[in-house]
Design a protein around this motif. Structure first.
Motif, PDB file in Angstrom:
ATOM      1  N   SER A 420       0.809  -1.225   0.000  1.00 12.95           N
ATOM      2  CA  SER A 420       0.000   0.000   0.000  1.00 12.95           C
ATOM      3  C   SER A 420       0.837   1.268   0.000  1.00 12.95           C
ATOM      4  CB  SER A 420      -0.924   0.016   1.226  1.00 12.95           C
ATOM      5  OG  SER A 420      -0.169   0.141   2.429  1.00 12.95           O
ATOM      6  N   PHE A 421       2.144   1.164   0.193  1.00 13.56           N
ATOM      7  CA  PHE A 421       2.956   2.371   0.289  1.00 13.56           C
ATOM      8  C   PHE A 421       3.108   3.036  -1.079  1.00 13.56           C
ATOM      9  CE2 PHE A 421       5.714   1.532   4.340  1.00 13.56           C
ATOM     10  CZ  PHE A 421       4.546   1.496   5.093  1.00 13.56           C
ATOM     11  N   PRO A 422       3.140   4.372  -1.118  1.00 11.68           N
ATOM     12  CA  PRO A 422       3.357   5.073  -2.383  1.00 11.68           C
ATOM     13  C   PRO A 422       4.730   4.725  -2.974  1.00 11.68           C
ATOM     14  CG  PRO A 422       2.597   6.580  -0.674  1.00 11.68           C
ATOM     15  CD  PRO A 422       2.906   5.291   0.000  1.00 11.68           C
ATOM     16  N   ARG A 423       4.790   4.665  -4.290  1.00 19.60           N
ATOM     17  CA  ARG A 423       6.047   4.307  -4.946  1.00 19.60           C
ATOM     18  C   ARG A 423       7.155   5.304  -4.623  1.00 19.60           C
ATOM     19  NH1 ARG A 423       9.539   4.239  -9.157  1.00 19.60           N
ATOM     20  NH2 ARG A 423       9.960   2.221 -10.138  1.00 19.60           N
ATOM     21  N   SER A 424       6.795   6.536  -4.324  1.00 14.77           N
ATOM     22  CA  SER A 424       7.807   7.552  -4.026  1.00 14.77           C
ATOM     23  C   SER A 424       8.663   7.190  -2.821  1.00 14.77           C
ATOM     24  CB  SER A 424       7.133   8.902  -3.762  1.00 14.77           C
ATOM     25  OG  SER A 424       6.294   8.838  -2.615  1.00 14.77           O
ATOM     26  N   MET A 425       8.152   6.296  -1.956  1.00 13.63           N
ATOM     27  CA  MET A 425       8.884   5.925  -0.748  1.00 13.63           C
ATOM     28  C   MET A 425       9.821   4.738  -0.956  1.00 13.63           C
ATOM     29  SD  MET A 425       5.896   6.054   2.168  1.00 13.63           S
ATOM     30  CE  MET A 425       7.016   5.317   3.363  1.00 13.63           C
ATOM     31  N   LEU A 426       9.559   3.910  -1.952  1.00 16.39           N
ATOM     32  CA  LEU A 426      10.101   2.555  -1.939  1.00 16.39           C
ATOM     33  C   LEU A 426      11.584   2.460  -2.288  1.00 16.39           C
ATOM     34  CD1 LEU A 426       7.084   0.613  -3.473  1.00 16.39           C
ATOM     35  CD2 LEU A 426       7.607   1.090  -1.072  1.00 16.39           C
ATOM     36  N   ALA A 427      12.132   3.410  -3.019  1.00 18.26           N
ATOM     37  CA  ALA A 427      13.554   3.333  -3.356  1.00 18.26           C
ATOM     38  C   ALA A 427      14.438   3.661  -2.160  1.00 18.26           C
ATOM     39  CB  ALA A 427      13.888   4.272  -4.508  1.00 18.26           C
TER      40      ALA A 427
END
Length: 537
Positions: A420-427
């Motif tokens: 559910s986390f936004p892609r902006s956080m994942l890197a």
């Protein structure tokens, strides 16, 4: 880790550097007063005889400077190990008999409590990367690790009491200021990398070879220490990043190791951002489940896990900005609470699990102060500035991790753990923000691919994990145990990262393991209880 934070773990009595309230001169030791110990190959205690073996030399001497007073050093036996910075026979010898530049590593040996200690000492591998082993003496002694054996502490290359000392306070200062920035904004990333470049300049000004600060050289340093101390067999105990080093040390220099204890396990074969996301999920889930199973907590804070996941996404889209007062800082501190900072907070807040549900509930009702105060209190604490050897941090990450894990691998790991986390956080995995960008700036060659090999061994090994550990996944213990033929994997429930620091049960298991490495006493696990979570009015 990089300019963000490291995997280090300090005792619960000094909360981790990401939480509020986290937690000099040389001492000359009277060697003659110390009892003689077996196992050193000499008539005196371990660490009282100067010896050269190959290109390494141990010299007894004063105890090292420490960032905080350590009264127990008054009864330690201390000295230094001098080794080549880069082990190579291609260059002419200098007057020491070493090839090229040498470095000096501080050594402190805490005597056993027993008057007739066991002949095989324990050597302590510190967390980090970048923590100084000497600074972790209080943790070891609080857990009675020296009850039956001498415990040896050596400052890993680059750390606070080594020479050269590759700390970069500018990075720690940036970490504090960065609480007032949006975590994943490109402008924050640029400032992050700028801090890394400044650190690189400081390390280069010391004349240090950045490519030599890694597990391979550090493992050889410890092998040299054992030989120059005249120790035939010793035991290894590593915490957090020290488990990563211990697993490589077992693989590279198995001779002379009687047994290995690893606590807060980070396997070199999978180390990086993806497993850090996995660790966060496992640690968070362990805490949320404990609240759910406690009627008072579940009634007062229902659906805690769903509330937290929702808040992460909402705050990443629309951060909350607040100011807090930090005792050691004269001016109010700005904190931008976005999704990434909330995850960062909980990664360490599992150490003070009893207050976590209340803090999340307050945030959900519009009050971010408790969380913001904990974040700022840790980052601005004196214990968070100038202690970590970022030259070693980057040396490990940028030669052993990023060459073998892409940014896409980290994103996939984040998506698996938190769909559910936004892609902006994942890197930007927890503890590893802007890692690939930093490593491009650090610019060291990849270590040999073998540094990522699985460790296979029949050395008796104890793999300890904590059920609330959100920094190194609880499942990592079972992972490494699969290829360690004589291993025992133990998860201590309701405890966060580095269970030895917080759990009397874990300490009992550890000391019993070193007494009988194939049959540690784990009976205390049956009586453990979850924390009593705070219930707000």
């Amino acid at each position: 880790m990089s300019p963000s934070t490291t995997l280090s773990r300090r005792p619960a009595r000094r909360l981790p550097a990401t939480l509020a309230g986290a937690t000099a001169g040389a001492l000359v030791v009277g060697l003659a007063a110390m009892p003689a110990h077996a196992g050193s190959g000499t008539d005196g205690p371990i660490g009282t005889v100067a010896r050269t073996v190959g290109d390494a030399r141990f010299e007894p001497g004063p105890c090292p400077r420490t960032a905080d007073p350590i009264p127990d050093l008054a009864r330690a036996r201390c000295g230094t190990l001098t080794v080549p910075e880069k082990r190579s026979t291609a260059r002419p010898k200098n007057p020491w008999g070493h090839h090229g530049r040498t470095i000096t590593l501080a050594v402190a040996i805490m005597p056993a409590e027993r008057s007739s200690p066991a002949p095989d000492p324990i050597v302590w591998f510190a967390g980090g990367p970048g923590d100084d082993a000497v600074s972790e003496i209080p943790m070891a002694l609080a857990g009675d690790l020296n009850r039956d054996r001498d415990v040896i502490f050596m400052s890993q290359r680059g750390t606070y009491s080594a020479d050269p000392e590759l700390t970069c306070p500018n990075i720690d200062q940036f970490n504090a200021r960065a609480l007032g920035l949006v975590s994943n904004a490109p402008s924050t990333g640029r400032l992050h990398v700028e801090a890394t470049r400044t650190c690189r300049g400081r390390v280069d000004a010391e004349g240090a070879d950045r490519s030599t600060y890694n597990d391979i050289e550090s493992s050889a340093d410890y092998d040299a220490l054992r030989k120059t101390l005249g120790v035939k067999k010793w035991n290894v105990f590593g915490i957090s990043y020290g488990t990563h080093l211990a697993l490589n040390y077992m693989r590279l220099h198995p001779k002379g190791i009687r047994s290995v204890g690893i606590d807060g396990v980070l396997p070199p074969s999978i180390a990086g951002g993806a497993v850090t996301w996995k660790a966060a999920r496992e640690g968070f889930d362990g805490l949320f489940k404990a609240c759910e199973e406690q009627p008072a907590c579940n009634t007062r804070y229902p659906n805690l896990k769903a509330t937290f996941l929702r808040l992460v996404s909402e705050l990443e889209a629309d951060p909350v900005t607040t100011t807090v007062t930090v005792p050691v800082h004269p001016e109010p501190v700005k904190v931008v609470l976005d999704g990434s900072n909330l995850v960062t907070w909980l990664t360490s807040a599992t150490h003070v699990a009893a207050g976590v549900p209340r803090s999340i509930d307050e945030l959900a009702h519009g009050n971010p102060q408790r969380i913001a105060e904990q974040l700022a209190g840790g980052k601005y604490s004196p214990q968070a500035i100038g202690r970590v050897a970022h030259g070693l941090v980057y040396g490990v990450f940028c030669s052993q991790w990023t060459p073998y894990e892409s940014r896409a691998d980290i994103i996939r790991g984040g998506r698996r753990a938190f769909p559910s986390f936004p892609r902006s956080m994942l890197a930007n995995a927890p503890q590893l923000a802007w890692l690939h960008d930093d490593c491009r700036a650090w610019d060291v060659p990849p270590a040999p691919r073998s540094v990522r090999d699985v460790t296979r061994s029949d050395i008796p090994t104890l793999a300890l994990s904590g059920g609330f550990d959100a920094q190194t996944a609880p499942s990592n213990g079972a992972y490494v145990a699969r290829t360690l033929r004589r291993s025992t994997a133990v998860t201590v429930p309701y405890v966060a990262h580095v269970v030895f620091a917080d759990s009397r049960c874990a300490q009992t298991i550890t000391t019993s393991f070193f007494a009988r490495p194939t049959a540690p006493d784990t009976s205390c696990l049956a009586g453990l209880q979850p924390p009593q979570f705070e219930i707000a009015p």
